[in-house]
Design an enzyme around this catalytic site. Structure first.
Site, PDB file in Angstrom:
ATOM      1  N   GLU A  18       0.812  -0.975   0.071  1.00  0.00           N
ATOM      2  CA  GLU A  18      -0.004   0.198   0.174  1.00  0.00           C
ATOM      3  C   GLU A  18       0.713   1.303   0.067  1.00  0.00           C
ATOM      4  OE1 GLU A  18      -4.058  -1.446   2.170  1.00  0.00           O
ATOM      5  OE2 GLU A  18      -2.419  -1.232   3.314  1.00  0.00           O
ATOM      6  N   GLY A  39     -12.471  -4.006   1.513  1.00  0.00           N
ATOM      7  CA  GLY A  39     -13.567  -4.867   0.995  1.00  0.00           C
ATOM      8  C   GLY A  39     -14.707  -4.148   1.002  1.00  0.00           C
ATOM      9  N   MET A  72      -9.259  -3.027   8.117  1.00  0.00           N
ATOM     10  CA  MET A  72      -8.676  -3.653   9.260  1.00  0.00           C
ATOM     11  C   MET A  72      -7.790  -2.447  10.116  1.00  0.00           C
ATOM     12  SD  MET A  72      -7.766  -7.437   8.387  1.00  0.00           S
ATOM     13  CE  MET A  72      -7.538  -7.904   9.980  1.00  0.00           C
ATOM     14  N   GLU A  73      -7.887  -1.300   9.729  1.00  0.00           N
ATOM     15  CA  GLU A  73      -7.059  -0.220  10.185  1.00  0.00           C
ATOM     16  C   GLU A  73      -7.995   1.217  10.455  1.00  0.00           C
ATOM     17  OE1 GLU A  73      -6.056  -1.778   7.381  1.00  0.00           O
ATOM     18  OE2 GLU A  73      -4.883  -3.182   8.366  1.00  0.00           O
ATOM     19  N   ASP A  92     -12.180  -6.495  -3.063  1.00  0.00           N
ATOM     20  CA  ASP A  92     -12.607  -7.606  -2.867  1.00  0.00           C
ATOM     21  C   ASP A  92     -14.058  -7.264  -2.315  1.00  0.00           C
ATOM     22  OD1 ASP A  92     -10.616  -7.827  -0.446  1.00  0.00           O
ATOM     23  OD2 ASP A  92     -12.485  -8.237   0.181  1.00  0.00           O
TER      24      ASP A  92
END
Ligand code: 3QA
Length: 230
Positions: free
Chosen positions: A13, A79, A173-174, A197
């Protein structure tokens, strides 16, 4: 004086961001590397935190408290929950929440702990700047709610639960942990993500296939923001 933090979670990233710079000063701290660069006259510190809320909080706090950054941009992948979001599409968070934070046994809503808030709002000026860039570059940019948790979601049921509980458009997730840190330390922040995704059964495969291309899209958009940031 602006000192800008740009962070991602995974090396993939931030690699496309670092590729724009030749003169890079590397500092090691707390089992991580911090990359200091200059863009025009702006001082920038770039880092990838590693995956998840704990590492992301550590990195965000370090960028602000140790390196003195006073604005933060996050670039990465996510996602999709909102079915209008397709692979590669960009979303900027209006507000973020922690979908895995649960003390509902005590009558509190999901995502809430005393002293905190279910949602943390991102900086409106930065969101507007992102919208201006999107308009100018003729890029579709959704603004919406991002839900964060320490889970790679590859399950339709879990995804739908997060979507309906928080009205969330995307998950990762962050973001929310970075938001909590920036909010507490009064640092304006922007969370930008490109879809890798759909957090369903095929998410693992899709993620592996599109991590790089989607991370690149997010990074390119960040570079356009850099050209205009004050
Ligand atoms: C996933 C990355 C983490 O930093 C969160 C990607 C994209 N799709 C997601 C999904 N659920 C949750 N988050 C995401 N990022 C880390 S697991 C893969 C690690 O590979 C956003 C995100 N469906 C390591 C190689 O073994």
């Amino acid at each position: 004086m602006l000192k800008l933090a740009i962070m991602g979670a995974m090396e993939e990233e931030i690699e496309p961001l670092l590729a724009n710079f030749s003169d890079i000063k590397v500092t090691e701290f707390a089992n991580n590397k911090y990359y200091e660069v200059k863009f025009n006259d702006i001082e920038i510190v770039i880092a990838y935190s590693k995956i998840g809320k704990v590492f992301a909080s550590l990195t965000a706090a370090t960028l602000i408290e140790k390196f003195g950054c006073n604005k933060l941009l996050f670039s990465g992948v996510a996602g999709a929950i909102n079915p209008s979001l397709k692979i590669g599409d960009l979303i900027v968070a209006t507000k973020l929440c922690q979908h895995d934070l649960d003390i509902t046994a005590f009558g509190h809503p999901f995502g809430y702990v005393p002293g905190g808030n279910v949602f943390i709002e991102a900086d409106n000026t930065l969101i507007q700047l992102a919208k201006d860039v999107a308009l100018e570059q003729n890029i579709d940019l959704l603004d919406g709610i991002i839900a964060t948790g320490d889970q790679f979601v590859a399950n339709e049921e879990r995804k739908n639960w997060i979507g309906s509980t928080f009205n969330a458009d995307a998950l990762e997730m962050e973001g929310a942990s970075v938001a909590v840190v920036c909010n507490a330390l009064n640092v304006p922040f922007l969370i930008l993500r490109s879809i890798s995704d759909s957090a369903d059964m095929d998410a693992g495969f899709s993620f592996d296939e599109f991590l790089k291309s989607s991370a690149n899209r997010s990074a390119s958009f960040i570079i356009e923001i850099l050209k205009r940031i004050k």
